[in-house]
Write an enzyme that holds these catalytic residues in place. Structure first.
Site, short mmCIF file in Angstrom:
data_model
loop_
_atom_site.label_atom_id
_atom_site.label_comp_id
_atom_site.label_asym_id
_atom_site.label_seq_id
_atom_site.Cartn_x
_atom_site.Cartn_y
_atom_site.Cartn_z
N HIS A 13 0.81 -1.21 0.00
CA HIS A 13 0.00 0.00 0.00
C HIS A 13 0.85 1.27 0.00
O HIS A 13 0.35 2.35 -0.31
CB HIS A 13 -0.92 -0.02 1.22
CG HIS A 13 -2.26 0.60 1.00
ND1 HIS A 13 -2.90 0.64 -0.21
CD2 HIS A 13 -3.12 1.22 1.87
CE1 HIS A 13 -4.09 1.24 -0.09
NE2 HIS A 13 -4.22 1.62 1.16
N ASN B 63 -9.14 4.04 -2.16
CA ASN B 63 -9.54 5.12 -1.23
C ASN B 63 -8.72 6.40 -1.40
O ASN B 63 -9.25 7.50 -1.21
CB ASN B 63 -9.44 4.63 0.21
CG ASN B 63 -10.49 3.58 0.53
OD1 ASN B 63 -11.53 3.52 -0.11
ND2 ASN B 63 -10.20 2.73 1.50
#
Length: 192
Positions: free
Chosen positions: A21, A113
């Site tokens: 991530h 997101n």
């Protein structure tokens, strides 16, 4: 002087370092390091400035956590007076295999997101996105662990090769434009 904002997405904190991530942070770290720049903490982000053949690239790593990346991106676009056309955001992408990169001039968040937060903050999907494929090699219900997990030993050589190409891609994006960068990098396949 042409100005660009290069935003690498990730999460702040040692527990997130080296995870899938945080690949956006890793890309801008390597880019800034190659050009002998350094980051310092400023409002909403770690910020570094790179000069490249008459262009100024403001590189940021938002300190807002992934889901609020838009706050930092919007602030630095406005603070540095950079047009959205000169914004490049780099993040991980589950929908793209590990052996690929994908650069696009616009497009939806794809459920990411960080991209969603930026889209909401700057009120457009029309900004360049560099999606670093991380693949989706996880079992049902394990997506979060996978995304926040570290690279495997097998993956590391591919990741390093892709990181080096991302640094070149950012240079091409700033110097030659997004279309040329897309033509050069979107069809590359990195051998596993």
């Amino acid at each position: 002087m042409d100005k660009f904002l290069i935003a690498g997405l990730g999460n702040v904190g040692p527990e997130y370092a080296g995870t899938r991530h945080n690949i956006g942070f890793d890309v801008v770290d390597l880019f800034v390091e190659k050009h002998a720049g350094s980051f310092n903490m400023q409002r909403l982000a770690a910020v570094a400035e790179v000069k490249l053949k008459g262009k100024k690239l403001i590189c940021i790593k938002p300190s807002t956590f992934m889901n609020l990346s838009g706050k930092a991106v919007k602030y630095w676009l406005e603070n540095e007076n950079v047009s959205v056309e000169n914004l490049l955001v780099i993040a991980d992408d589950l929908a793209i295999p590990l052996d690929k990169l994908r650069l696009r001039p616009a497009g939806s968040s794809g459920g990411h997101n960080g991209f969603t937060s930026i889209q909401e903050s700057i009120q457009t999907v029309n900004y360049a996105k560099l999606r670093f494929g991380i693949g989706n090699d996880y079992s049902k219900g394990r997506q979060v662990e996978y995304v926040l997990g570290k690279w495997t030993e097998l993956e590391i050589p591919v990741v390093k090769a892709k990181l080096a190409k991302c640094v070149e891609l950012i240079e091409d994006y700033a110097l030659s434009g997004i279309l040329q960068a897309m033509n050069r990098y979107n069809n590359l396949i990195f051998k596993l």
